[in-house]
Design a protein around this motif. Structure first.
Motif, PDB file in Angstrom:
ATOM      1  N   ALA A 125       0.916  -1.231  -0.076  1.00 43.00           N
ATOM      2  CA  ALA A 125       0.187  -0.158   0.126  1.00 43.00           C
ATOM      3  C   ALA A 125       1.036   1.275  -0.041  1.00 43.00           C
ATOM      4  CB  ALA A 125      -0.860  -0.064   1.093  1.00 43.00           C
ATOM      5  N   VAL A 126       2.084   1.374   0.646  1.00 47.62           N
ATOM      6  CA  VAL A 126       2.872   2.351   0.493  1.00 47.62           C
ATOM      7  C   VAL A 126       3.770   2.790  -0.864  1.00 47.62           C
ATOM      8  CG1 VAL A 126       5.175   3.055   1.655  1.00 47.62           C
ATOM      9  CG2 VAL A 126       3.552   2.060   3.248  1.00 47.62           C
ATOM     10  N   ARG A 127       3.904   1.413  -1.253  1.00 46.60           N
ATOM     11  CA  ARG A 127       4.526   1.890  -2.731  1.00 46.60           C
ATOM     12  C   ARG A 127       3.358   2.471  -3.689  1.00 46.60           C
ATOM     13  NH1 ARG A 127       9.554   0.490  -2.916  1.00 46.60           N
ATOM     14  NH2 ARG A 127      10.110  -1.210  -1.406  1.00 46.60           N
ATOM     15  N   GLU A 128       2.250   2.180  -3.560  1.00 43.25           N
ATOM     16  CA  GLU A 128       1.047   2.461  -4.375  1.00 43.25           C
ATOM     17  C   GLU A 128       0.956   3.878  -4.088  1.00 43.25           C
ATOM     18  OE1 GLU A 128      -1.830   3.084  -7.494  1.00 43.25           O
ATOM     19  OE2 GLU A 128      -0.246   1.336  -6.988  1.00 43.25           O
ATOM     20  N   PHE A 129       0.943   4.386  -2.698  1.00 42.98           N
ATOM     21  CA  PHE A 129       0.905   5.836  -2.350  1.00 42.98           C
ATOM     22  C   PHE A 129       1.794   6.362  -2.848  1.00 42.98           C
ATOM     23  CE2 PHE A 129       2.377   8.637   0.933  1.00 42.98           C
ATOM     24  CZ  PHE A 129       1.201   9.701   1.146  1.00 42.98           C
ATOM     25  N   LEU A 130       3.150   5.968  -2.793  1.00 39.72           N
ATOM     26  CA  LEU A 130       4.200   7.040  -3.285  1.00 39.72           C
ATOM     27  C   LEU A 130       4.066   7.060  -4.675  1.00 39.72           C
ATOM     28  CD1 LEU A 130       7.267   5.099  -1.512  1.00 39.72           C
ATOM     29  CD2 LEU A 130       6.399   7.363  -1.003  1.00 39.72           C
ATOM     30  N   SER A 131       3.676   6.086  -5.448  1.00 39.78           N
ATOM     31  CA  SER A 131       3.563   6.333  -6.923  1.00 39.78           C
ATOM     32  C   SER A 131       2.632   7.372  -7.286  1.00 39.78           C
ATOM     33  CB  SER A 131       2.906   4.747  -7.577  1.00 39.78           C
ATOM     34  OG  SER A 131       2.760   5.183  -9.021  1.00 39.78           O
ATOM     35  N   MET A 132       1.364   7.299  -6.420  1.00 40.00           N
ATOM     36  CA  MET A 132       0.416   8.476  -6.768  1.00 40.00           C
ATOM     37  C   MET A 132       0.783   9.688  -6.338  1.00 40.00           C
ATOM     38  SD  MET A 132      -3.289   6.074  -5.903  1.00 40.00           S
ATOM     39  CE  MET A 132      -4.174   7.476  -6.226  1.00 40.00           C
ATOM     40  N   ILE A 133       1.581   9.882  -5.231  1.00 35.84           N
ATOM     41  CA  ILE A 133       1.978  10.958  -5.018  1.00 35.84           C
ATOM     42  C   ILE A 133       2.802  11.659  -5.993  1.00 35.84           C
ATOM     43  CG2 ILE A 133       3.712  12.199  -3.368  1.00 35.84           C
ATOM     44  CD1 ILE A 133       0.972  12.123  -2.280  1.00 35.84           C
ATOM     45  N   PRO A 168       4.525  16.047 -10.006  1.00 31.95           N
ATOM     46  CA  PRO A 168       5.349  15.424 -11.173  1.00 31.95           C
ATOM     47  C   PRO A 168       6.660  16.529 -11.117  1.00 31.95           C
ATOM     48  CG  PRO A 168       3.478  16.562 -12.161  1.00 31.95           C
ATOM     49  CD  PRO A 168       3.357  16.457 -10.930  1.00 31.95           C
ATOM     50  N   ASP A 169       6.594  17.689 -10.527  1.00 32.12           N
ATOM     51  CA  ASP A 169       7.816  18.481 -10.508  1.00 32.12           C
ATOM     52  C   ASP A 169       8.721  18.160  -9.402  1.00 32.12           C
ATOM     53  OD1 ASP A 169       5.802  19.283  -8.525  1.00 32.12           O
ATOM     54  OD2 ASP A 169       6.766  21.411  -8.442  1.00 32.12           O
ATOM     55  N   ARG A 170       8.340  17.076  -8.525  1.00 29.76           N
ATOM     56  CA  ARG A 170       9.197  16.775  -7.445  1.00 29.76           C
ATOM     57  C   ARG A 170      10.028  15.623  -7.874  1.00 29.76           C
ATOM     58  NH1 ARG A 170       9.736  20.851  -4.070  1.00 29.76           N
ATOM     59  NH2 ARG A 170       7.400  21.749  -3.624  1.00 29.76           N
ATOM     60  N   THR A 171      11.279  15.344  -7.504  1.00 26.01           N
ATOM     61  CA  THR A 171      12.281  14.336  -7.579  1.00 26.01           C
ATOM     62  C   THR A 171      11.842  13.054  -6.921  1.00 26.01           C
ATOM     63  OG1 THR A 171      13.779  14.743  -5.778  1.00 26.01           O
ATOM     64  CG2 THR A 171      14.116  16.263  -7.998  1.00 26.01           C
ATOM     65  N   GLU A 172      12.266  12.107  -7.322  1.00 31.94           N
ATOM     66  CA  GLU A 172      12.088  10.836  -6.534  1.00 31.94           C
ATOM     67  C   GLU A 172      12.381  10.741  -5.247  1.00 31.94           C
ATOM     68  OE1 GLU A 172      12.406   5.811  -7.495  1.00 31.94           O
ATOM     69  OE2 GLU A 172      13.675   7.502  -8.285  1.00 31.94           O
ATOM     70  N   ALA A 173      13.382  11.287  -5.044  1.00 30.52           N
ATOM     71  CA  ALA A 173      14.011  11.405  -3.487  1.00 30.52           C
ATOM     72  C   ALA A 173      13.498  12.458  -2.611  1.00 30.52           C
ATOM     73  CB  ALA A 173      15.603  12.198  -3.468  1.00 30.52           C
ATOM     74  N   ILE A 187      10.161  12.694  -3.137  1.00 24.75           N
ATOM     75  CA  ILE A 187       9.126  12.037  -2.777  1.00 24.75           C
ATOM     76  C   ILE A 187       9.389  10.942  -1.612  1.00 24.75           C
ATOM     77  CG2 ILE A 187       7.364  10.355  -3.456  1.00 24.75           C
ATOM     78  CD1 ILE A 187       6.745  13.041  -4.714  1.00 24.75           C
ATOM     79  N   PHE A 188      10.365  10.405  -1.612  1.00 21.88           N
ATOM     80  CA  PHE A 188      10.663   9.374  -0.335  1.00 21.88           C
ATOM     81  C   PHE A 188      10.974  10.089   0.954  1.00 21.88           C
ATOM     82  CE2 PHE A 188      11.749   6.351  -3.814  1.00 21.88           C
ATOM     83  CZ  PHE A 188      10.983   5.132  -3.267  1.00 21.88           C
ATOM     84  N   TRP A 189      11.332  11.263   0.862  1.00 25.97           N
ATOM     85  CA  TRP A 189      11.657  12.132   2.065  1.00 25.97           C
ATOM     86  C   TRP A 189      10.290  12.569   2.440  1.00 25.97           C
ATOM     87  CZ3 TRP A 189      15.472  11.955   5.355  1.00 25.97           C
ATOM     88  CH2 TRP A 189      16.828  11.776   4.743  1.00 25.97           C
ATOM     89  N   PHE A 190       9.290  12.806   1.722  1.00 24.72           N
ATOM     90  CA  PHE A 190       8.122  13.187   2.162  1.00 24.72           C
ATOM     91  C   PHE A 190       7.301  12.489   2.786  1.00 24.72           C
ATOM     92  CE2 PHE A 190       3.505  12.954   1.060  1.00 24.72           C
ATOM     93  CZ  PHE A 190       3.153  13.927   1.463  1.00 24.72           C
ATOM     94  N   TYR A 191       7.664  11.033   2.230  1.00 25.26           N
ATOM     95  CA  TYR A 191       6.991   9.801   2.857  1.00 25.26           C
ATOM     96  C   TYR A 191       7.799   9.692   4.346  1.00 25.26           C
ATOM     97  CZ  TYR A 191       5.457   5.374   4.807  1.00 25.26           C
ATOM     98  OH  TYR A 191       5.012   4.345   5.257  1.00 25.26           O
ATOM     99  N   HIS A 192       9.126   9.813   4.260  1.00 29.79           N
ATOM    100  CA  HIS A 192       9.569   9.595   5.532  1.00 29.79           C
ATOM    101  C   HIS A 192       9.001  10.542   6.638  1.00 29.79           C
ATOM    102  CE1 HIS A 192      13.355   8.649   7.879  1.00 29.79           C
ATOM    103  NE2 HIS A 192      13.439   9.979   8.326  1.00 29.79           N
ATOM    104  N   MET A 193       8.943  11.655   6.423  1.00 30.20           N
ATOM    105  CA  MET A 193       8.399  12.770   7.312  1.00 30.20           C
ATOM    106  C   MET A 193       6.890  12.282   7.765  1.00 30.20           C
ATOM    107  SD  MET A 193      11.109  14.487   7.662  1.00 30.20           S
ATOM    108  CE  MET A 193      12.693  14.950   6.789  1.00 30.20           C
ATOM    109  N   LEU A 194       6.115  11.956   6.755  1.00 27.43           N
ATOM    110  CA  LEU A 194       4.731  11.480   6.926  1.00 27.43           C
ATOM    111  C   LEU A 194       4.765  10.400   7.831  1.00 27.43           C
ATOM    112  CD1 LEU A 194       1.712  11.862   6.341  1.00 27.43           C
ATOM    113  CD2 LEU A 194       2.044  10.424   4.465  1.00 27.43           C
ATOM    114  N   SER A 195       5.668   9.601   7.727  1.00 28.93           N
ATOM    115  CA  SER A 195       5.786   8.154   8.610  1.00 28.93           C
ATOM    116  C   SER A 195       5.903   8.461   9.798  1.00 28.93           C
ATOM    117  CB  SER A 195       6.640   7.289   7.857  1.00 28.93           C
ATOM    118  OG  SER A 195       6.826   5.880   8.504  1.00 28.93           O
TER     119      SER A 195
END
Length: 220
Positions: free
Chosen positions: A146-154, A159-164, A166-174
């Motif tokens: 579910a987390v990976r699907e969430f990251l894909s949709m984010i 789309p202007d955000r880098t992959e890194a 997006i992962f930092w965003f999830y890190h902070m949200l987590s």
């Protein structure tokens, strides 16, 4: 008669297994994986420790079973909600919309489940804040699909955000989710009762507002 007896035995085993899981969930919520012994769990649940080893082999197996018992439902709820939002929004997908689809059903599921589900949240908070090597078998999380699907949709929504990013965003949200699940009472003391750590509805609402704005704003 034999069939009925077999069904009765199956039901009895299922009930015994659930009783063990319930007792383990309560104690793991209080002490985490390393703060609870199998003897303590057996005493709390009023069953013989040998029965626990029969069903789960060891404490690691029991802990995994406690996590997995509700993880499947949480994943299903999240994935269904994310898919529903994706289908409805199409190209109009937003960060806030994805956050709502991911967080709101989970919070609602927990709030409807009562105290046992809140115990489960405390265990997840322990897992999220403990190095993976300390808890055997948790090098990966059962919530990853579910987390990976969430990251894909984010990523689609921003789309202007880098992959890194997006992962930092999830890190902070987590981190925010983990602190909320832990319900430490810290915010209660800081706010002098204005906010409560057990007010999951408000926590969900504020989390969505803060993180939607955080990723949507322009780069510095």
């Amino acid at each position: 008669m034999a069939t009925n007896a077999k069904r009765t035995n199956i039901k009895r085993r299922e009930e015994s297994r659930e009783k063990i899981l319930d007792a383990a969930e309560r104690l793991f919520a209080q002490g985490g994986f390393n703060g609870v012994s199998t003897k303590q769990i057996a005493q709390a649940g009023e069953f013989d420790a040998s029965l626990m080893h029969y069903y789960f082999e060891n404490k690691e197996g029991l802990f995994r079973a406690v996590i997995e018992r509700r993880a499947e439902s949480v994943n299903r709820i999240r994935l269904e909600s994310l898919k529903r939002y994706s289908d409805d929004a199409g190209e109009r997908i937003t960060v806030e919309g994805v956050l709502r689809a991911y967080l709101e059903p989970t919070f609602a599921y927990v709030m409807a489940g009562g105290n046992s589900f809140k115990d489960y949240l405390s265990i997840i908070a322990h897992v999220n804040s403990t190095p993976a090597a300390i808890i055997p078998g948790f090098e990966t999380s059962p919530f990853d699909p579910a987390v990976r699907e969430f990251l894909s949709m984010i990523g689609r929504a921003a789309p202007d955000r880098t992959e890194a990013e997006i992962f930092w965003f999830y890190h902070m949200l987590s981190g925010a989710i983990t602190l909320t699940w832990a319900r430490t009472g810290r915010i209660d003391a800081l706010s002098e009762g204005l906010c409560r750590s057990d007010d999951l509805e408000s926590a969900c609402r504020e989390m969505i507002a803060v993180f939607a704005d955080g990723l949507s704003r322009g780069r510095r």
